[in-house]
Design a protein around this motif. Structure first.
Motif, mmCIF file in Angstrom:
data_model
loop_
_atom_site.group_PDB
_atom_site.id
_atom_site.type_symbol
_atom_site.label_atom_id
_atom_site.label_comp_id
_atom_site.label_asym_id
_atom_site.label_seq_id
_atom_site.Cartn_x
_atom_site.Cartn_y
_atom_site.Cartn_z
ATOM 1 N N PRO A 21 0.782 -1.229 0.000
ATOM 2 C CA PRO A 21 0.000 0.000 0.000
ATOM 3 C C PRO A 21 0.821 1.290 0.000
ATOM 4 N N ASN A 22 2.074 1.247 0.464
ATOM 5 C CA ASN A 22 2.871 2.475 0.527
ATOM 6 C C ASN A 22 3.880 2.607 -0.608
ATOM 7 N N GLU A 23 3.816 1.748 -1.635
ATOM 8 C CA GLU A 23 4.734 1.849 -2.767
ATOM 9 C C GLU A 23 4.267 2.906 -3.762
ATOM 10 N N ILE A 24 5.228 3.572 -4.388
ATOM 11 C CA ILE A 24 4.933 4.572 -5.404
ATOM 12 C C ILE A 24 4.445 3.852 -6.663
ATOM 13 N N GLY A 25 3.480 4.443 -7.345
ATOM 14 C CA GLY A 25 2.978 3.879 -8.587
ATOM 15 C C GLY A 25 1.516 3.504 -8.461
ATOM 16 N N MET A 26 1.053 2.687 -9.411
ATOM 17 C CA MET A 26 -0.340 2.256 -9.396
ATOM 18 C C MET A 26 -0.618 1.573 -8.074
ATOM 19 N N HIS A 27 -1.629 2.011 -7.384
ATOM 20 C CA HIS A 27 -1.833 1.582 -6.021
ATOM 21 C C HIS A 27 -2.913 0.530 -5.872
ATOM 22 N N ARG A 28 -4.135 0.844 -6.273
ATOM 23 C CA ARG A 28 -5.246 -0.058 -6.063
ATOM 24 C C ARG A 28 -6.404 0.333 -6.947
ATOM 25 N N VAL A 29 -7.379 -0.551 -7.032
ATOM 26 C CA VAL A 29 -8.652 -0.237 -7.657
ATOM 27 C C VAL A 29 -9.675 -0.309 -6.524
ATOM 28 N N ALA A 30 -10.554 0.696 -6.436
ATOM 29 C CA ALA A 30 -11.494 0.786 -5.314
ATOM 30 C C ALA A 30 -12.924 0.707 -5.811
ATOM 31 N N PHE A 31 -13.742 0.007 -5.025
ATOM 32 C CA PHE A 31 -15.158 -0.145 -5.346
ATOM 33 C C PHE A 31 -16.007 0.215 -4.145
ATOM 34 N N SER A 32 -17.076 0.977 -4.372
ATOM 35 C CA SER A 32 -18.115 1.162 -3.368
ATOM 36 C C SER A 32 -19.001 -0.067 -3.431
ATOM 37 N N VAL A 33 -19.317 -0.635 -2.287
ATOM 38 C CA VAL A 33 -20.161 -1.833 -2.240
ATOM 39 C C VAL A 33 -21.302 -1.592 -1.258
ATOM 40 N N ASP A 34 -22.424 -2.256 -1.499
ATOM 41 C CA ASP A 34 -23.565 -2.145 -0.596
ATOM 42 C C ASP A 34 -23.370 -2.984 0.657
ATOM 43 N N ASP A 35 -22.653 -4.101 0.539
ATOM 44 C CA ASP A 35 -22.482 -5.046 1.641
ATOM 45 C C ASP A 35 -21.051 -5.567 1.620
ATOM 46 N N ILE A 36 -20.213 -5.041 2.493
ATOM 47 C CA ILE A 36 -18.797 -5.412 2.497
ATOM 48 C C ILE A 36 -18.611 -6.878 2.859
ATOM 49 N N ASP A 37 -19.451 -7.403 3.742
ATOM 50 C CA ASP A 37 -19.326 -8.808 4.124
ATOM 51 C C ASP A 37 -19.624 -9.723 2.936
ATOM 52 N N ALA A 38 -20.644 -9.399 2.154
ATOM 53 C CA ALA A 38 -20.968 -10.194 0.969
ATOM 54 C C ALA A 38 -19.828 -10.111 -0.050
ATOM 55 N N SER A 39 -19.244 -8.925 -0.210
ATOM 56 C CA SER A 39 -18.119 -8.763 -1.138
ATOM 57 C C SER A 39 -16.919 -9.585 -0.682
ATOM 58 N N LEU A 40 -16.682 -9.624 0.619
ATOM 59 C CA LEU A 40 -15.573 -10.419 1.141
ATOM 60 C C LEU A 40 -15.826 -11.918 0.969
ATOM 61 N N GLU A 41 -17.078 -12.343 1.064
ATOM 62 C CA GLU A 41 -17.411 -13.753 0.823
ATOM 63 C C GLU A 41 -17.113 -14.123 -0.630
ATOM 64 N N ILE A 42 -17.463 -13.240 -1.551
ATOM 65 C CA ILE A 42 -17.174 -13.479 -2.968
ATOM 66 C C ILE A 42 -15.663 -13.537 -3.183
ATOM 67 N N ALA A 43 -14.935 -12.594 -2.611
ATOM 68 C CA ALA A 43 -13.476 -12.571 -2.757
ATOM 69 C C ALA A 43 -12.861 -13.854 -2.195
ATOM 70 N N ALA A 44 -13.368 -14.319 -1.067
ATOM 71 C CA ALA A 44 -12.840 -15.526 -0.428
ATOM 72 C C ALA A 44 -13.019 -16.757 -1.317
ATOM 73 N N LYS A 45 -14.112 -16.798 -2.093
ATOM 74 C CA LYS A 45 -14.313 -17.913 -3.029
ATOM 75 C C LYS A 45 -13.188 -17.993 -4.047
ATOM 76 N N HIS A 46 -12.498 -16.880 -4.254
ATOM 77 C CA HIS A 46 -11.395 -16.813 -5.207
ATOM 78 C C HIS A 46 -10.042 -16.860 -4.495
ATOM 79 N N GLY A 47 -10.067 -17.190 -3.196
ATOM 80 C CA GLY A 47 -8.833 -17.278 -2.423
ATOM 81 C C GLY A 47 -8.258 -15.929 -2.043
ATOM 82 N N CYS A 48 -9.088 -14.888 -2.081
ATOM 83 C CA CYS A 48 -8.623 -13.521 -1.822
ATOM 84 C C CYS A 48 -9.108 -13.074 -0.442
ATOM 85 N N ARG A 49 -8.192 -12.585 0.355
ATOM 86 C CA ARG A 49 -8.489 -12.206 1.729
ATOM 87 C C ARG A 49 -8.009 -10.775 1.997
ATOM 88 N N PRO A 50 -8.585 -10.128 3.018
ATOM 89 C CA PRO A 50 -8.103 -8.790 3.386
ATOM 90 C C PRO A 50 -6.627 -8.818 3.792
#
Length: 148
Positions: free
Chosen positions: A83-112
């Motif tokens: 997060p503190n490196e210079i350059g392209m940093h992240r892509v950000a999304f507004s979500v209605d339900d962060i828990d549901a978004s995290l469940e979807i991410a987890a299905k892909h092996g992606c965690r906070p």
């Protein structure tokens, strides 16, 4: 001179994996192609540029991601950015339900990276390490602003 953001381009290791992740989150594929030739070499600045691409759109129609998997020259695998490196940093999304978004991410092996934080009484937010090491931010607004 008016300027408009067209899209954010992200090189990925596996185009199908990245498409699956982002479409599960609600983006839709607008188009796919394989690009190469002199025009692609000139535009991108790489000789022999040859890539598979997909353009995805957010449900509100306002944001687009262009994902590309290089066929030639070979993709250069790097360590995922911090997060503190210079350059392209992240892509950000507004979500209605962060828990549901995290469940979807987890299905892909992606965690906070660490967890879910609350910014005052305004947002719940987190950074997730997505496919190909992409940092993806989810932000859920806790209360709607009363201003315009």
């Amino acid at each position: 001179m008016p300027i408009k953001l067209e899209n954010v381009g992200i090189a990925v290791r596996d185009l199908e994996e990245a498409i699956a992740f982002f479409t599960d989150l609600g983006l839709t594929v607008l188009g796919r192609d394989t690009v190469s030739g002199e025009w692609a070499d000139t535009a991108v600045g790489l000789d022999g540029n040859h890539a598979k691409i997909a353009v995805l759109q957010t449900p509100d129609g306002r944001g687009q991601l262009e994902l590309f998997e290089y066929i030639h020259p070979a993709a250069i695998d790097t360590h995922p950015t911090l997060p503190n490196e210079i350059g392209m940093h992240r892509v950000a999304f507004s979500v209605d339900d962060i828990d549901a978004s995290l469940e979807i991410a987890a299905k892909h092996g992606c965690r906070p990276l660490r967890g879910v934080a609350t910014y005052g009484d305004i947002y719940k937010l987190t950074y997730v390490r997505g496919p190909s090491g992409i940092i993806v931010m989810f932000a859920q607004e806790l209360k709607k602003s009363t201003g315009n």
